[in-house]
Design a protein around this motif. Structure first.
Motif, PDB file in Angstrom:
ATOM      1  N   ASP A   1      10.419   4.288  -7.443  1.00  0.00           N
ATOM      2  CA  ASP A   1      10.750   4.198  -8.865  1.00  0.00           C
ATOM      3  C   ASP A   1       9.743   3.260  -9.553  1.00  0.00           C
ATOM      4  O   ASP A   1       9.499   2.146  -9.098  1.00  0.00           O
ATOM      5  N   LYS A   2       9.184   3.731 -10.648  1.00  0.00           N
ATOM      6  CA  LYS A   2       8.156   2.957 -11.354  1.00  0.00           C
ATOM      7  C   LYS A   2       8.675   1.592 -11.802  1.00  0.00           C
ATOM      8  O   LYS A   2       7.970   0.585 -11.691  1.00  0.00           O
ATOM      9  N   SER A   3       9.889   1.536 -12.286  1.00  0.00           N
ATOM     10  CA  SER A   3      10.434   0.252 -12.754  1.00  0.00           C
ATOM     11  C   SER A   3      10.623  -0.725 -11.590  1.00  0.00           C
ATOM     12  O   SER A   3      10.419  -1.928 -11.746  1.00  0.00           O
ATOM     13  N   VAL A   4      10.983  -0.213 -10.424  1.00  0.00           N
ATOM     14  CA  VAL A   4      11.132  -1.069  -9.238  1.00  0.00           C
ATOM     15  C   VAL A   4       9.766  -1.609  -8.826  1.00  0.00           C
ATOM     16  O   VAL A   4       9.622  -2.798  -8.521  1.00  0.00           O
ATOM     17  N   LEU A   5       8.764  -0.765  -8.834  1.00  0.00           N
ATOM     18  CA  LEU A   5       7.409  -1.216  -8.484  1.00  0.00           C
ATOM     19  C   LEU A   5       6.902  -2.277  -9.447  1.00  0.00           C
ATOM     20  O   LEU A   5       6.294  -3.263  -9.036  1.00  0.00           O
ATOM     21  N   GLU A   6       7.166  -2.095 -10.725  1.00  0.00           N
ATOM     22  CA  GLU A   6       6.761  -3.092 -11.716  1.00  0.00           C
ATOM     23  C   GLU A   6       7.467  -4.422 -11.473  1.00  0.00           C
ATOM     24  O   GLU A   6       6.858  -5.490 -11.564  1.00  0.00           O
ATOM     25  N   MET A   7       8.745  -4.343 -11.151  1.00  0.00           N
ATOM     26  CA  MET A   7       9.517  -5.541 -10.861  1.00  0.00           C
ATOM     27  C   MET A   7       8.972  -6.254  -9.619  1.00  0.00           C
ATOM     28  O   MET A   7       8.819  -7.477  -9.609  1.00  0.00           O
TER      29      MET A   7
END
Length: 58
Positions: free
Chosen positions: A5-11
């Protein structure tokens, strides 16, 4: 949490930068993402793994 998930990677990237994680900690964190329910759970798991590995070295 889903590592893809892109948001998880950003986090995760933010955590790496803010906490200045080393390579070993980054690998631990990536391994723990899939078993963590949210960011707080991930941080707790990472702290537990870090303290566990510290005590095994003594």
């Amino acid at each position: 949490m889903n590592i893809n998930d892109k948001s998880v990677l950003e986090m995760l990237n933010k955590i790496i930068v803010i906490d200045r994680l080393n390579k070993y900690q980054i690998i631990q964190m990536v391994n723990l993402v899939s078993i963590s329910n949210d960011i707080n759970d991930l941080k707790d798991n990472l702290k537990w793994e870090t303290s566990k590995s510290f005590h095994q070295k003594i």
